[in-house]
Design a protein around this motif. Structure first.
Motif, PDB file in Angstrom:
ATOM      1  N   SER A 167      -5.026   9.865  20.306  1.00  6.13           N
ATOM      2  CA  SER A 167      -5.022  11.137  19.572  1.00  6.13           C
ATOM      3  C   SER A 167      -4.374  10.969  18.193  1.00  6.13           C
ATOM      4  O   SER A 167      -4.676  11.705  17.261  1.00  6.13           O
ATOM      5  CB  SER A 167      -4.304  12.222  20.374  1.00  6.13           C
ATOM      6  N   LYS A 168      -3.475   9.984  18.081  1.00  6.41           N
ATOM      7  CA  LYS A 168      -2.822   9.749  16.782  1.00  6.41           C
ATOM      8  C   LYS A 168      -3.618   8.775  15.914  1.00  6.41           C
ATOM      9  O   LYS A 168      -3.707   8.942  14.705  1.00  6.41           O
ATOM     10  CB  LYS A 168      -1.414   9.168  17.000  1.00  6.41           C
ATOM     11  N   LEU A 169      -4.138   7.708  16.539  1.00  5.96           N
ATOM     12  CA  LEU A 169      -4.789   6.654  15.750  1.00  5.96           C
ATOM     13  C   LEU A 169      -6.303   6.784  15.715  1.00  5.96           C
ATOM     14  O   LEU A 169      -6.965   6.158  14.884  1.00  5.96           O
ATOM     15  CB  LEU A 169      -4.443   5.263  16.315  1.00  5.96           C
ATOM     16  N   GLY A 170      -6.853   7.555  16.622  1.00  5.58           N
ATOM     17  CA  GLY A 170      -8.310   7.697  16.671  1.00  5.58           C
ATOM     18  C   GLY A 170      -8.917   6.777  17.698  1.00  5.58           C
ATOM     19  O   GLY A 170      -8.365   5.707  18.000  1.00  5.58           O
ATOM     20  N   GLU A 171     -10.050   7.192  18.214  1.00  9.96           N
ATOM     21  CA  GLU A 171     -10.786   6.380  19.194  1.00  9.96           C
ATOM     22  C   GLU A 171     -11.344   5.166  18.470  1.00  9.96           C
ATOM     23  O   GLU A 171     -11.961   5.301  17.422  1.00  9.96           O
ATOM     24  CB  GLU A 171     -11.925   7.216  19.785  1.00  9.96           C
ATOM     25  N   PRO A 172     -11.108   3.946  19.011  1.00 11.56           N
ATOM     26  CA  PRO A 172     -11.648   2.770  18.322  1.00 11.56           C
ATOM     27  C   PRO A 172     -13.171   2.817  18.254  1.00 11.56           C
ATOM     28  O   PRO A 172     -13.811   3.358  19.153  1.00 11.56           O
ATOM     29  CB  PRO A 172     -11.198   1.601  19.208  1.00 11.56           C
ATOM     30  N   ALA A 173     -13.713   2.236  17.185  1.00  6.43           N
ATOM     31  CA  ALA A 173     -15.161   2.120  17.081  1.00  6.43           C
ATOM     32  C   ALA A 173     -15.646   1.180  18.169  1.00  6.43           C
ATOM     33  O   ALA A 173     -14.969   0.232  18.528  1.00  6.43           O
ATOM     34  CB  ALA A 173     -15.551   1.573  15.718  1.00  6.43           C
ATOM     35  N   SER A 174     -16.811   1.460  18.737  1.00  7.30           N
ATOM     36  CA  SER A 174     -17.380   0.514  19.695  1.00  7.30           C
ATOM     37  C   SER A 174     -18.885   0.518  19.521  1.00  7.30           C
ATOM     38  O   SER A 174     -19.538   1.533  19.724  1.00  7.30           O
ATOM     39  CB  SER A 174     -17.023   0.893  21.131  1.00  7.30           C
ATOM     40  N   GLY A 175     -19.394  -0.641  19.120  1.00  4.38           N
ATOM     41  CA  GLY A 175     -20.828  -0.756  18.951  1.00  4.38           C
ATOM     42  C   GLY A 175     -21.356   0.271  17.973  1.00  4.38           C
ATOM     43  O   GLY A 175     -20.931   0.319  16.824  1.00  4.38           O
ATOM     44  N   SER A 176     -22.246   1.127  18.454  1.00  5.05           N
ATOM     45  CA  SER A 176     -22.882   2.070  17.546  1.00  5.05           C
ATOM     46  C   SER A 176     -22.004   3.294  17.276  1.00  5.05           C
ATOM     47  O   SER A 176     -22.257   4.039  16.353  1.00  5.05           O
ATOM     48  CB  SER A 176     -24.215   2.521  18.144  1.00  5.05           C
ATOM     49  N   SER A 177     -20.952   3.504  18.108  1.00  4.93           N
ATOM     50  CA  SER A 177     -20.142   4.699  17.891  1.00  4.93           C
ATOM     51  C   SER A 177     -19.096   4.437  16.808  1.00  4.93           C
ATOM     52  O   SER A 177     -18.489   3.375  16.762  1.00  4.93           O
ATOM     53  CB  SER A 177     -19.455   5.117  19.202  1.00  4.93           C
ATOM     54  N   ARG A 178     -18.904   5.401  15.942  1.00  2.45           N
ATOM     55  CA  ARG A 178     -17.926   5.275  14.866  1.00  2.45           C
ATOM     56  C   ARG A 178     -16.546   5.606  15.404  1.00  2.45           C
ATOM     57  O   ARG A 178     -16.404   6.295  16.400  1.00  2.45           O
ATOM     58  CB  ARG A 178     -18.269   6.231  13.727  1.00  2.45           C
ATOM     59  N   ARG A 179     -15.523   5.099  14.723  1.00  2.79           N
ATOM     60  CA  ARG A 179     -14.174   5.422  15.143  1.00  2.79           C
ATOM     61  C   ARG A 179     -13.863   6.876  14.785  1.00  2.79           C
ATOM     62  O   ARG A 179     -14.610   7.517  14.048  1.00  2.79           O
ATOM     63  CB  ARG A 179     -13.176   4.474  14.513  1.00  2.79           C
ATOM     64  N   GLY A 180     -12.748   7.351  15.322  1.00  2.00           N
ATOM     65  CA  GLY A 180     -12.343   8.722  15.058  1.00  2.00           C
ATOM     66  C   GLY A 180     -11.980   8.918  13.587  1.00  2.00           C
ATOM     67  O   GLY A 180     -11.925   7.968  12.819  1.00  2.00           O
ATOM     68  N   PRO A 181     -11.705  10.189  13.181  1.00  4.07           N
ATOM     69  CA  PRO A 181     -11.473  10.462  11.758  1.00  4.07           C
ATOM     70  C   PRO A 181     -10.117   9.962  11.249  1.00  4.07           C
ATOM     71  O   PRO A 181      -9.932   9.791  10.054  1.00  4.07           O
ATOM     72  CB  PRO A 181     -11.550  11.989  11.685  1.00  4.07           C
ATOM     73  N   GLN A 182      -9.165   9.727  12.163  1.00  6.24           N
ATOM     74  CA  GLN A 182      -7.846   9.315  11.705  1.00  6.24           C
ATOM     75  C   GLN A 182      -7.875   7.912  11.110  1.00  6.24           C
ATOM     76  O   GLN A 182      -8.670   7.073  11.517  1.00  6.24           O
ATOM     77  CB  GLN A 182      -6.848   9.308  12.871  1.00  6.24           C
ATOM     78  N   CYS A 183      -6.972   7.688  10.148  1.00  5.81           N
ATOM     79  CA  CYS A 183      -6.818   6.325   9.622  1.00  5.81           C
ATOM     80  C   CYS A 183      -5.335   6.109   9.354  1.00  5.81           C
ATOM     81  O   CYS A 183      -4.786   6.623   8.378  1.00  5.81           O
ATOM     82  CB  CYS A 183      -7.625   6.125   8.344  1.00  5.81           C
ATOM     83  N   VAL A 184      -4.675   5.371  10.258  1.00 10.16           N
ATOM     84  CA  VAL A 184      -3.233   5.141  10.129  1.00 10.16           C
ATOM     85  C   VAL A 184      -3.023   3.661   9.841  1.00 10.16           C
ATOM     86  O   VAL A 184      -3.532   2.801  10.573  1.00 10.16           O
ATOM     87  CB  VAL A 184      -2.484   5.541  11.419  1.00 10.16           C
ATOM     88  N   HIS A 185      -2.281   3.370   8.783  1.00 10.45           N
ATOM     89  CA  HIS A 185      -2.043   1.970   8.408  1.00 10.45           C
ATOM     90  C   HIS A 185      -1.054   1.341   9.385  1.00 10.45           C
ATOM     91  O   HIS A 185      -0.257   2.038  10.015  1.00 10.45           O
ATOM     92  CB  HIS A 185      -1.512   1.899   6.971  1.00 10.45           C
ATOM     93  N   GLU A 186      -1.087   0.018   9.457  1.00 12.44           N
ATOM     94  CA  GLU A 186      -0.229  -0.678  10.420  1.00 12.44           C
ATOM     95  C   GLU A 186       1.247  -0.345  10.233  1.00 12.44           C
ATOM     96  O   GLU A 186       1.998  -0.267  11.210  1.00 12.44           O
ATOM     97  CB  GLU A 186      -0.428  -2.203  10.343  1.00 12.44           C
ATOM     98  N   THR A 187       1.677  -0.161   8.971  1.00 16.22           N
ATOM     99  CA  THR A 187       3.109   0.086   8.740  1.00 16.22           C
ATOM    100  C   THR A 187       3.559   1.392   9.404  1.00 16.22           C
ATOM    101  O   THR A 187       4.711   1.519   9.816  1.00 16.22           O
ATOM    102  CB  THR A 187       3.412   0.158   7.231  1.00 16.22           C
ATOM    103  N   ALA A 188       2.663   2.365   9.470  1.00 19.63           N
ATOM    104  CA  ALA A 188       2.996   3.614  10.157  1.00 19.63           C
ATOM    105  C   ALA A 188       2.632   3.530  11.639  1.00 19.63           C
ATOM    106  O   ALA A 188       3.306   4.129  12.491  1.00 19.63           O
ATOM    107  CB  ALA A 188       2.243   4.768   9.506  1.00 19.63           C
ATOM    108  N   ALA A 189       1.554   2.773  11.941  1.00 19.11           N
ATOM    109  CA  ALA A 189       1.055   2.745  13.324  1.00 19.11           C
ATOM    110  C   ALA A 189       2.023   2.003  14.259  1.00 19.11           C
ATOM    111  O   ALA A 189       2.213   2.420  15.413  1.00 19.11           O
ATOM    112  CB  ALA A 189      -0.321   2.095  13.359  1.00 19.11           C
ATOM    113  N   LEU A 190       2.619   0.916  13.777  1.00 19.17           N
ATOM    114  CA  LEU A 190       3.487   0.120  14.661  1.00 19.17           C
ATOM    115  C   LEU A 190       4.655   0.946  15.215  1.00 19.17           C
ATOM    116  O   LEU A 190       4.850   1.009  16.437  1.00 19.17           O
ATOM    117  CB  LEU A 190       3.986  -1.132  13.919  1.00 19.17           C
ATOM    118  N   PRO A 191       5.466   1.614  14.343  1.00 24.09           N
ATOM    119  CA  PRO A 191       6.569   2.417  14.906  1.00 24.09           C
ATOM    120  C   PRO A 191       6.080   3.627  15.705  1.00 24.09           C
ATOM    121  O   PRO A 191       6.723   4.028  16.680  1.00 24.09           O
ATOM    122  CB  PRO A 191       7.357   2.856  13.660  1.00 24.09           C
TER     123      PRO A 191
END
Lengths: 239, 198
Positions: A167-191
């Motif tokens: 819900s925070k980072l978005g559903e990962p893309a898989s094959g033909s499906s696109r990832r969710g609208p969120q885009c969190v950079h690693e520096t924010a995603a790790l903590p």
């Protein structure tokens, strides 16, 4: 008269196609169970009966007490045979039998009809396999342990963690499906993922990046889960 | 600076670093692709099978045995199994293959005729090779076409080195008989000629 038999020279795939295929493979790997171990066929010849009996007893004890360690995916088999066709699907906290019944119903296995009975077992790898029933004891016949009752709560707990992270980072893309609208950079995603792990009671898990560097083209952290390794991997994804 | 070994890349891939697997793909995809073509006589099928080989390699990486930092024998062994069970493999990866990026018209626009000619030539070779037992075909393809040593071919096929030697010897003798009786002769690279061992 003779005819010439020639082995054609090697050819390269075009660089662009090769690159696209590599990207595709790396995406697909995240959908596969990476730590699955195939059952090795052991052929024992002239083993003294007592040793064979002890080994069988030990294996049976092990098999009957096996706990699942891979909670992120489920293998739906099309026969009660470990070498049969398998559809690997995400676990979502529901009963694995219900999940695989839906796979059968969608026609991904068989012809759209669901087998009369499905049985869930713990594979040697610790993953969960769901098989059409072969009789009274499908798991035992395959040398596997049945799915323990404790799985339901463990699966729901893991599904809650997964949902919170996605819900925070978005559903990962898989094959033909696109990832969710969120885009969190690693520096924010790790903590962020660290906090979610701790708050959901997964303090012994790790979070780390994988799959190359985060760049301007691939700035978004996409989560994948390895419950056996107790790690959440963040891979660089497209916005 | 020395190149990262296959073994080190596999270790990193197994720990979840898919980019390391990507480097192995860069390193060995061409060989696997051409091996699949030479076993099928069809470039499009080879493209699909090569993708399956890498998916299958990932699925089975717990079984991997890398000897002398060399993953190629194991990958060609996986390829040999995939080719032997190609229908089952294609069913297993049906969903993944539906997403496989395919060649576009412009990718091969300049060499369509050459590729068709390759396929005709290779199918003619395979028609002769099909008269050999499958195990002998595997040894011939690995030792002669892929130029693996006896030892590396043995690793690929998971058989003793002596078995590779005897199968290759038997395959060469049988191929000579076949080519003499059906009026064929081999051109370079000579497919029944044994390569040197290391």
């Amino acid at each position: 008269m003779t005819h010439e038999l020639r082995i054609p020279a090697r050819r390269d795939l075009p660089a662009d196609l090769l690159e696209r295929q590599k990207d595709y493979l790396l995406d697909e790997l995240l959908l596969l169970p990476g730590r699955e171990r195939r059952r090795r066929r052991l052929v024992l010849v002239l083993v003294p009966a007592v040793i064979a009996l002890l080994a069988a007893t030990a294996f049976t004890t092990y098999a009957l007490t096996r706990e699942p360690t891979h909670l992120e995916s489920i293998g739906c088999y099309d026969r009660a045979d470990l070498r049969s066709n398998t559809a690997i699907v995400n676990a979502d906290g529901r009963n694995p039998i219900a999940i695989c019944a839906a796979v059968w119903q969608q026609g991904a296995l068989g012809n759209g009809s669901v087998p009369e009975r499905l049985d869930a077992c713990v594979l040697e790898s610790g993953a969960i396999g769901v098989f059409p029933s072969s009789g009274a004891d499908t798991c035992g016949t395959l040398g596997l342990a049945p799915l323990p009752a404790s799985y339901a709560s463990a699966a729901r707990r893991f599904a809650a963690l997964r949902d919170a992270i996605v819900s925070k980072l978005g559903e990962p893309a898989s094959g033909s499906s696109r990832r969710g609208p969120q885009c969190v950079h690693e520096t924010a995603a790790l903590p962020l993922v660290r906090r979610l792990l701790d708050s959901h009671g997964y303090s012994d898990w790790q979070v780390r990046t994988a799959g190359g560097s985060f760049t301007a083209e691939r700035p978004c952290a996409e989560p994948s889960f390895d419950t056996a390794g107790k790690v959440v991997l963040l891979t660089p994804g497209l916005p | 600076m020395s190149e990262t070994t296959d073994a080190a890349l596999w270790a990193r891939a197994a720990a979840g670093e898919t980019a390391a697997f990507g480097t192995l793909f860069d390193r060995h995809a061409r060989t696997v692709y051409n091996y699949c073509f030479r076993r099928t006589g069809n470039w499009s099928q080879a493209e699909e099978l090569a993708a399956i080989v890498f998916l299958e390699a990932w699925r089975r990486h717990a079984d991997l045995r890398i000897v002398r930092d060399d993953a190629l024998p194991w990958l060609l062994g996986v390829a040999t199994n995939v080719l032997r069970n190609s229908r089952r493999s294609q069913r297993r990866y049906r969903a993944a293959l539906a997403r496989l990026p395919r060649e576009r018209g412009e990718d091969f626009a300049n060499d369509v005729d050459e590729r068709l000619d390759d396929e005709r030539q290779m199918r003619a070779v395979l028609r002769v090779l099909d008269k050999l037992p499958r195990a002998d075909q595997d040894v011939l393809a690995l030792c002669v076409w892929e130029e693996l040593s006896y030892e590396r071919a043995a690793l690929a096929l998971d058989v003793p080195v002596g078995t590779v030697r005897s199968r290759l010897s038997r395959a060469r003798a049988r191929l000579r008989e076949l080519t003499e009786t059906c009026g064929h002769e081999w051109d370079e690279p000579v497919p029944i000629e044994e390569t040197r061992t290391t």
